[in-house]
Design a protein around this motif. Sequence first.
Motif, short mmCIF file in Angstrom:
data_model
loop_
_atom_site.label_atom_id
_atom_site.label_comp_id
_atom_site.label_asym_id
_atom_site.label_seq_id
_atom_site.Cartn_x
_atom_site.Cartn_y
_atom_site.Cartn_z
N SER A 20 1.80 2.36 8.21
CA SER A 20 1.35 1.35 7.88
C SER A 20 0.25 1.16 8.20
O SER A 20 -0.59 1.33 9.33
CB SER A 20 2.16 0.05 8.00
N ILE A 21 -0.73 0.86 6.90
CA ILE A 21 -2.15 0.47 7.19
C ILE A 21 -2.47 -0.50 6.57
O ILE A 21 -2.33 -1.21 6.03
CB ILE A 21 -3.03 2.06 6.18
N PHE A 82 -1.13 2.10 2.47
CA PHE A 82 -1.75 1.19 2.59
C PHE A 82 -1.16 -0.59 2.28
O PHE A 82 -0.72 -0.83 1.05
CB PHE A 82 -2.72 1.23 1.29
N GLN A 83 -1.08 -1.30 3.07
CA GLN A 83 0.23 -2.24 2.65
C GLN A 83 -0.24 -3.79 2.62
O GLN A 83 0.40 -4.67 1.61
CB GLN A 83 1.37 -1.85 3.72
N SER A 84 -1.77 -4.20 3.46
CA SER A 84 -1.59 -5.53 3.13
C SER A 84 -2.66 -5.69 2.33
O SER A 84 -3.49 -5.36 1.71
CB SER A 84 -2.71 -6.36 4.46
N PHE A 85 -2.04 -6.88 1.79
CA PHE A 85 -2.71 -7.31 0.59
C PHE A 85 -3.07 -6.59 -0.98
O PHE A 85 -2.35 -6.17 -1.12
CB PHE A 85 -3.81 -8.15 1.01
N LEU A 111 0.02 9.41 -0.06
CA LEU A 111 0.33 7.82 0.23
C LEU A 111 0.11 6.69 -0.30
O LEU A 111 1.53 7.41 -1.24
CB LEU A 111 -1.89 8.13 -0.67
N SER A 112 1.07 6.17 -0.37
CA SER A 112 1.60 4.83 -1.38
C SER A 112 0.62 3.26 -0.91
O SER A 112 -0.33 3.28 0.52
CB SER A 112 2.41 4.04 -0.24
N LEU A 137 1.14 10.85 -4.43
CA LEU A 137 0.73 9.14 -4.87
C LEU A 137 1.12 8.09 -5.10
O LEU A 137 1.82 8.25 -6.30
CB LEU A 137 -0.67 9.40 -5.43
N TYR A 138 2.12 7.49 -4.47
CA TYR A 138 2.98 6.08 -4.90
C TYR A 138 2.08 4.79 -5.02
O TYR A 138 0.59 4.64 -4.16
CB TYR A 138 3.97 6.12 -4.11
N VAL A 139 2.09 4.17 -5.94
CA VAL A 139 1.77 3.32 -6.61
C VAL A 139 2.49 1.83 -6.53
O VAL A 139 3.53 2.23 -7.62
CB VAL A 139 0.74 2.57 -7.41
N GLU A 140 2.31 0.73 -5.16
CA GLU A 140 3.58 -0.33 -5.36
C GLU A 140 2.95 -1.90 -6.35
O GLU A 140 1.81 -2.26 -5.26
CB GLU A 140 4.28 -0.80 -4.09
N LEU A 141 3.87 -1.62 -7.36
CA LEU A 141 3.13 -3.15 -7.65
C LEU A 141 3.96 -4.26 -7.39
O LEU A 141 5.17 -4.35 -7.64
CB LEU A 141 3.51 -2.74 -8.99
#
Length: 289
Positions: A20-21, A82-85, A111-112, A137-141
């Motif tokens: 987590s970043i 890339f988790q926060s905000f 990467l996520s 590359l994962y993008v979380e919505l």
Amino acid sequence: MLTANAHYKAVFGRKMYKASICFSKSCPNRDGTKGTGGCIFCSAGGSGEFSAGGKSITDQIDDAISLVEKKAGPDAGYIAYFQSFTNTYCAPEELRAALDEAASHPRILALSVATRPDCLPEPVMEVIEERAKKTPLYVELGLQTSDDKTARLINRCYETAMYDDAVTRLKEAGANVITHVIFGLPGETEEQMLNSVSHAVKAGTDGIKFTCLYVLKGTALEQMWSAGEFEVLGQEEYFDIVEKAIGLLPPEVVIHRLTGDGPKKLLLAPMWTADKRGVINYINRRFGL
Ligand code: SF4
């Protein structure tokens, strides 16, 4: 059901762990661009609840890996998360540099990036497309609900149609889309919760994360909960809905999470979510994992 572990094994040939970043420091739903105060369930930490203390992305990855390395073993792979905000709420060059730095770490295989559907303008999509050609590359919505009335109640500050459009564009750009859905939002029936899952599937999501709504100290949701405006779901009740939701998923949609756990120091309800080990045992028993 297709679990994240099985998916990662098929794609990367190994077990994968998240590093987590903390990259993004804000969200347009907090700074007044889209809204103020944020989504009613979100605490000041912006759904990440950790701080990197000014460390570089490389240092954060090293720190995260060192925490699990002993258990994970030398063959494990890592995803820079890339988790926060809202991690695409920045200048495209800043995002490009951050993704490049994470992807260049020797232990990072993917990467996520967690973000909002309304933070994907064309220059950002170009960065995503460019990076997705080089690194998985994962993008979380954060959809949370497909019901626009509930979305207004939780102060999500974007319409569901925007999510649909974002899924289409992200997939065209080569990203793997993961949708977050919350069960137990105030006023929602089970039918509405399951509709959100069907909606995400129809929109084309590649994966899904389920979370039970939890109440954190200092949020607008705390005030509603204290005033008795809604009740949180019990463990059995929540997983009954999860089981029905799983039944709605096509076999290729990856389940990345069956439930989440809020930061213990802020959690007010439901307290069963605080017993992480107990919840894991329950899930293993009930879903035969
Ligand atoms: S969009 Fe995400 S970070 Fe922003 S307020 Fe909502 S949950 Fe929090």
